[in-house]
Design a protein around this motif. Sequence first.
Motif, PDB file in Angstrom:
ATOM      1  N   ALA A 257      -4.682   2.868   2.825  1.00  0.00           N
ATOM      2  CA  ALA A 257      -5.286   2.815   1.718  1.00  0.00           C
ATOM      3  C   ALA A 257      -5.862   3.926   1.247  1.00  0.00           C
ATOM      4  CB  ALA A 257      -6.076   1.479   1.763  1.00  0.00           C
TER       5      ALA A 257
ATOM      6  N   LEU B  14       0.997  -1.384  -0.048  1.00  0.00           N
ATOM      7  CA  LEU B  14       0.019   0.000  -0.045  1.00  0.00           C
ATOM      8  C   LEU B  14       0.898   1.272   0.103  1.00  0.00           C
ATOM      9  CD1 LEU B  14      -2.702  -1.028   2.675  1.00  0.00           C
ATOM     10  CD2 LEU B  14      -2.919  -0.716   0.227  1.00  0.00           C
TER      11      LEU B  14
ATOM     12  N   TYR C 243      -3.092  -6.543  -5.491  1.00  0.00           N
ATOM     13  CA  TYR C 243      -3.334  -6.882  -4.113  1.00  0.00           C
ATOM     14  C   TYR C 243      -4.202  -8.054  -3.717  1.00  0.00           C
ATOM     15  CZ  TYR C 243      -8.074  -5.040  -4.948  1.00  0.00           C
ATOM     16  OH  TYR C 243      -9.502  -4.979  -5.497  1.00  0.00           O
ATOM     17  N   GLN C 244      -4.972  -8.540  -4.690  1.00  0.00           N
ATOM     18  CA  GLN C 244      -6.097  -9.579  -4.389  1.00  0.00           C
ATOM     19  C   GLN C 244      -5.212 -10.869  -4.212  1.00  0.00           C
ATOM     20  OE1 GLN C 244      -9.599  -9.959  -6.720  1.00  0.00           O
ATOM     21  NE2 GLN C 244      -8.736  -8.286  -7.955  1.00  0.00           N
TER      22      GLN C 244
ATOM     23  N   LYS D  40      -7.691   1.583  -7.377  1.00  0.00           N
ATOM     24  CA  LYS D  40      -7.372   1.933  -6.012  1.00  0.00           C
ATOM     25  C   LYS D  40      -8.502   2.064  -5.327  1.00  0.00           C
ATOM     26  CE  LYS D  40      -2.561   3.185  -6.563  1.00  0.00           C
ATOM     27  NZ  LYS D  40      -1.562   4.272  -6.228  1.00  0.00           N
TER      28      LYS D  40
ATOM     29  N   GLN E  49       3.370  -2.693  -7.078  1.00  0.00           N
ATOM     30  CA  GLN E  49       2.349  -3.488  -7.779  1.00  0.00           C
ATOM     31  C   GLN E  49       2.570  -4.361  -9.035  1.00  0.00           C
ATOM     32  OE1 GLN E  49      -0.862  -3.086  -6.467  1.00  0.00           O
ATOM     33  NE2 GLN E  49      -0.357  -1.617  -4.912  1.00  0.00           N
TER      34      GLN E  49
ATOM     35  N   TYR F  52     -11.789  -3.136  -0.392  1.00  0.00           N
ATOM     36  CA  TYR F  52     -11.304  -4.445   0.037  1.00  0.00           C
ATOM     37  C   TYR F  52     -10.584  -4.479   1.336  1.00  0.00           C
ATOM     38  CZ  TYR F  52      -9.103  -9.036  -0.096  1.00  0.00           C
ATOM     39  OH  TYR F  52      -8.873 -10.264  -0.103  1.00  0.00           O
TER      40      TYR F  52
ATOM     41  N   GLU G 248      -2.698  -2.848 -10.729  1.00  0.00           N
ATOM     42  CA  GLU G 248      -3.304  -2.283  -9.570  1.00  0.00           C
ATOM     43  C   GLU G 248      -4.451  -3.067  -9.150  1.00  0.00           C
ATOM     44  OE1 GLU G 248      -2.269   0.595  -7.925  1.00  0.00           O
ATOM     45  OE2 GLU G 248      -0.861   1.469  -9.096  1.00  0.00           O
TER      46      GLU G 248
ATOM     47  N   ARG H 200      -9.498  -1.147  -4.344  1.00  0.00           N
ATOM     48  CA  ARG H 200      -8.808  -1.791  -3.297  1.00  0.00           C
ATOM     49  C   ARG H 200      -8.993  -1.353  -1.875  1.00  0.00           C
ATOM     50  NH1 ARG H 200      -2.449  -0.455  -3.987  1.00  0.00           N
ATOM     51  NH2 ARG H 200      -3.225   1.470  -3.060  1.00  0.00           N
ATOM     52  N   GLN H 201      -9.304  -0.226  -1.679  1.00  0.00           N
ATOM     53  CA  GLN H 201      -9.536   0.881  -0.523  1.00  0.00           C
ATOM     54  C   GLN H 201     -10.736  -0.090   0.267  1.00  0.00           C
ATOM     55  OE1 GLN H 201     -11.153   4.415  -0.655  1.00  0.00           O
ATOM     56  NE2 GLN H 201     -10.386   5.114   1.392  1.00  0.00           N
TER      57      GLN H 201
END
Length: 320
Positions: A243, A146, A183-184, A225, A153, A231, A179, A228-229
């Motif tokens: 995040a 993050l 993260y997943q 993003k 990334q 999540y 991106e 992602r935030q």
Amino acid sequence: MISVIVPVYNVEAYLCRCVDSLLRQTAVDTEIILVDDGSTDGCGALCDRYARQDPRVTTIHKPNGGLSDARNAGLEIAKGEYIAFVDSDDWVAAFFLQRLLEGLQNSGSDICECEVYHTAGAGVAAAAAPKAPICFDTESAMEQLLRNGAFRQHVWNKLYRAEVIGDIRFPVGKTNEDEFWTYQVFARAGRVCKIEDPLYNYFQRPGSIMNAGYSLKRLHGLEAKQARQRYIEENYPQLAARAGADLWLSCVYAAQMSLKYLAGDDFESARKTIDHYRCGISINCRMLSALSQGTAVWAIMSKLNFWGVCRLRNMLKRGL
């Protein structure tokens, strides 16, 4: 086996350098999947030639669908216990896969990342004596990701256990596809490690996706993003402030670049998109604590006049 997925599109001048570096790998059991994504130059024929000459190479020909679609096509046929991605205009050190595999196995990790050498031509020779990997648990690795700390990334400077990728696929039609994806996969990893040697040569060529100038498509990164935030807020609430800070910084950067490079309808469209994403960010004490003191001051100022502050940052050449 390590499966290396190489999306290929109109890189005839660079493809041999990339594939030859993969064929020289010291890792003993590899398959190299060349995904010809509808190339209109000689790449398709080059891919077929490599497949005829070396049994480790498999070629897929498909209509052009973009980088994400090409990587997804490679994932569908990959047989390896481990997966790596290499972009077709880049190239890697001879022990790129071996070092990553050793780091991953010796540390009990699910993902191993190396440093990257940014180059406009010649590569860099990595040290012969490997450095011990630095290891992180899932939450610590996510926090590093993050804040662009130990991890980045990029998908292509890493080796993954295939099982942590599973059914996660790249979003077709988006730029900044890393991106949306990285993260997943990190969230599924029990442990992630980093090798500090630069084993991946990232070629910064004119005309590549990330060097083709600033356009509205680059705003896909804000969509990624924000996803992602959300999540992170659901699964790692202790990292939500970090995040949110990263999304805010991305909004500021996008606004600065839009002010600098876009005009007319494109700029108005960018303004509406950026305003949409920044309005979902709460600039509170928790978020400010995730920023450096100087950056926190900019965040407070931007809460009062976002676009005015972005213009001021451009005038001062801050963050460009």
